[in-house]
Design a protein around this motif. Structure first.
Motif, PDB file in Angstrom:
ATOM      1  N   THR A   5      43.876  40.466  15.203  1.00  0.00           N
ATOM      2  CA  THR A   5      44.412  39.917  16.439  1.00  0.00           C
ATOM      3  C   THR A   5      45.556  40.750  17.002  1.00  0.00           C
ATOM      4  N   THR A   6      45.994  41.765  16.281  1.00  0.00           N
ATOM      5  CA  THR A   6      47.056  42.629  16.774  1.00  0.00           C
ATOM      6  C   THR A   6      46.489  43.566  17.827  1.00  0.00           C
ATOM      7  N   PRO A   7      47.159  43.662  18.984  1.00  0.00           N
ATOM      8  CA  PRO A   7      46.644  44.571  20.005  1.00  0.00           C
ATOM      9  C   PRO A   7      46.576  46.002  19.482  1.00  0.00           C
ATOM     10  N   ALA A   8      45.506  46.682  19.830  1.00  0.00           N
ATOM     11  CA  ALA A   8      45.346  48.077  19.428  1.00  0.00           C
ATOM     12  C   ALA A   8      46.325  48.938  20.214  1.00  0.00           C
ATOM     13  N   PRO A   9      46.891  49.974  19.569  1.00  0.00           N
ATOM     14  CA  PRO A   9      47.802  50.841  20.319  1.00  0.00           C
ATOM     15  C   PRO A   9      47.073  51.556  21.443  1.00  0.00           C
ATOM     16  N   ASP A  10      47.786  51.740  22.532  1.00  0.00           N
ATOM     17  CA  ASP A  10      47.263  52.391  23.726  1.00  0.00           C
ATOM     18  C   ASP A  10      47.926  53.760  23.803  1.00  0.00           C
ATOM     19  N   PHE A  11      47.122  54.810  23.831  1.00  0.00           N
ATOM     20  CA  PHE A  11      47.666  56.157  23.854  1.00  0.00           C
ATOM     21  C   PHE A  11      47.401  56.791  25.215  1.00  0.00           C
ATOM     22  N   GLY A  12      48.484  57.162  25.889  1.00  0.00           N
ATOM     23  CA  GLY A  12      48.342  57.870  27.153  1.00  0.00           C
ATOM     24  C   GLY A  12      47.794  59.262  26.886  1.00  0.00           C
ATOM     25  N   LEU A  13      46.990  59.757  27.796  1.00  0.00           N
ATOM     26  CA  LEU A  13      46.395  61.089  27.660  1.00  0.00           C
ATOM     27  C   LEU A  13      47.175  62.090  28.503  1.00  0.00           C
ATOM     28  N   SER A  14      47.244  63.318  28.021  1.00  0.00           N
ATOM     29  CA  SER A  14      47.875  64.386  28.788  1.00  0.00           C
ATOM     30  C   SER A  14      46.956  64.794  29.945  1.00  0.00           C
ATOM     31  N   LEU A  15      47.507  65.557  30.879  1.00  0.00           N
ATOM     32  CA  LEU A  15      46.683  66.071  31.983  1.00  0.00           C
ATOM     33  C   LEU A  15      45.506  66.878  31.446  1.00  0.00           C
ATOM     34  N   ASP A  16      45.772  67.751  30.487  1.00  0.00           N
ATOM     35  CA  ASP A  16      44.688  68.570  29.929  1.00  0.00           C
ATOM     36  C   ASP A  16      43.626  67.707  29.264  1.00  0.00           C
ATOM     37  N   GLN A  17      44.027  66.674  28.528  1.00  0.00           N
ATOM     38  CA  GLN A  17      43.045  65.782  27.906  1.00  0.00           C
ATOM     39  C   GLN A  17      42.210  65.061  28.967  1.00  0.00           C
ATOM     40  N   CYS A  18      42.846  64.674  30.065  1.00  0.00           N
ATOM     41  CA  CYS A  18      42.102  64.023  31.155  1.00  0.00           C
ATOM     42  C   CYS A  18      41.054  64.963  31.727  1.00  0.00           C
ATOM     43  N   TRP A  19      41.427  66.231  31.966  1.00  0.00           N
ATOM     44  CA  TRP A  19      40.466  67.198  32.512  1.00  0.00           C
ATOM     45  C   TRP A  19      39.326  67.454  31.533  1.00  0.00           C
ATOM     46  N   VAL A  20      39.627  67.511  30.243  1.00  0.00           N
ATOM     47  CA  VAL A  20      38.570  67.714  29.243  1.00  0.00           C
ATOM     48  C   VAL A  20      37.581  66.550  29.290  1.00  0.00           C
ATOM     49  N   LEU A  21      38.080  65.327  29.338  1.00  0.00           N
ATOM     50  CA  LEU A  21      37.182  64.172  29.402  1.00  0.00           C
ATOM     51  C   LEU A  21      36.386  64.164  30.702  1.00  0.00           C
ATOM     52  N   LEU A  22      37.025  64.493  31.815  1.00  0.00           N
ATOM     53  CA  LEU A  22      36.282  64.580  33.080  1.00  0.00           C
ATOM     54  C   LEU A  22      35.141  65.584  32.968  1.00  0.00           C
ATOM     55  N   ASP A  23      35.386  66.662  32.248  1.00  0.00           N
ATOM     56  CA  ASP A  23      34.371  67.710  32.116  1.00  0.00           C
ATOM     57  C   ASP A  23      33.223  67.302  31.196  1.00  0.00           C
ATOM     58  N   THR A  24      33.371  66.207  30.453  1.00  0.00           N
ATOM     59  CA  THR A  24      32.294  65.757  29.570  1.00  0.00           C
ATOM     60  C   THR A  24      31.343  64.793  30.258  1.00  0.00           C
ATOM     61  N   GLU A  25      31.704  64.321  31.439  1.00  0.00           N
ATOM     62  CA  GLU A  25      30.903  63.318  32.137  1.00  0.00           C
ATOM     63  C   GLU A  25      30.234  63.915  33.369  1.00  0.00           C
ATOM     64  N   VAL A  26      29.215  63.251  33.852  1.00  0.00           N
ATOM     65  CA  VAL A  26      28.531  63.704  35.062  1.00  0.00           C
ATOM     66  C   VAL A  26      28.484  62.623  36.145  1.00  0.00           C
ATOM     67  N   VAL A  27      28.811  61.386  35.777  1.00  0.00           N
ATOM     68  CA  VAL A  27      28.819  60.291  36.740  1.00  0.00           C
ATOM     69  C   VAL A  27      30.157  59.561  36.655  1.00  0.00           C
ATOM     70  N   GLY A  28      30.718  59.282  37.804  1.00  0.00           N
ATOM     71  CA  GLY A  28      31.947  58.505  37.885  1.00  0.00           C
ATOM     72  C   GLY A  28      31.834  57.515  39.022  1.00  0.00           C
ATOM     73  N   ARG A  29      32.927  56.818  39.276  1.00  0.00           N
ATOM     74  CA  ARG A  29      32.947  55.838  40.356  1.00  0.00           C
ATOM     75  C   ARG A  29      34.086  56.189  41.303  1.00  0.00           C
ATOM     76  N   ILE A  30      33.767  56.220  42.585  1.00  0.00           N
ATOM     77  CA  ILE A  30      34.788  56.475  43.592  1.00  0.00           C
ATOM     78  C   ILE A  30      35.092  55.153  44.284  1.00  0.00           C
ATOM     79  N   ALA A  31      36.372  54.836  44.385  1.00  0.00           N
ATOM     80  CA  ALA A  31      36.824  53.590  45.003  1.00  0.00           C
ATOM     81  C   ALA A  31      37.476  53.919  46.339  1.00  0.00           C
ATOM     82  N   LEU A  32      36.997  53.260  47.386  1.00  0.00           N
ATOM     83  CA  LEU A  32      37.462  53.494  48.751  1.00  0.00           C
ATOM     84  C   LEU A  32      37.855  52.172  49.387  1.00  0.00           C
TER      85      LEU A  32
END
Length: 156
Positions: A5-32
């Motif tokens: 029941t203990t909340p799992a720790p939340d780890f912020g990602l660096s800019l580089d980690q965000c770009w690496v994850l973006l590069d692993t995907e091919v579909v995303g969602r755009i919100a307008l």
């Protein structure tokens, strides 16, 4: 202490980690924001020069590109080996790519529309903000968790 029941720790990602994850995907969602209401559209995309690029036909996504309204773009995923979920959000304004040279550079990255029809407009989001987070997921209650929940495979 009960770790279930203990909340799992939340780890912020660096800019580089965000770009690496973006590069692993091919579909995303755009919100307008369209007519004062939020709308979300799935798009397939590629990365080009630290920006997110997708193709579209005339319509809502193109309208957003032409009116320079702020948008958000999001991808997320689940790593069953690490038993961790993650999310990346990019925010900024989109612009229409008009240069044939830039379009060819994006095409070289294999940006091919998934949906049939003409997708002649290329749209670029160069994020003004890029954030991400990763967190460990809790062990599912196998008796009450939906069969489609990807966490089940990690613990069965």
């Amino acid at each position: 202490m009960n770790t279930e029941t203990t909340p799992a720790p939340d780890f912020g990602l660096s800019l580089d980690q965000c770009w690496v994850l973006l590069d692993t995907e091919v579909v995303g969602r755009i919100a307008l924001i369209i007519d004062g209401h939020p709308e979300i559209f799935p798009v397939n995309f590629v990365l080009d020069r630290r920006s997110i690029v997708f193709r579209t036909a005339g319509g809502s996504k193109l309208w957003a590109a032409m009116t320079a309204k702020p948008v958000a773009f999001e991808i997320d995923g689940y790593d069953s080996h690490e038993q961790a979920a993650w999310s990346v959000v990019a925010r900024g304004e989109v612009q229409l790519i008009e240069s044939q040279e830039e379009k060819e550079a994006v095409d070289a990255r294999l940006l091919e529309p998934w949906q049939p029809g003409d997708k002649d407009f290329y749209v670029r989001l160069a994020p003004k903000a890029l954030t991400g987070r990763r967190f460990k997921v809790i062990k599912p209650d196998l008796w009450s968790t939906r069969l489609a929940d990807p966490r089940r495979a990690s613990f069965e």
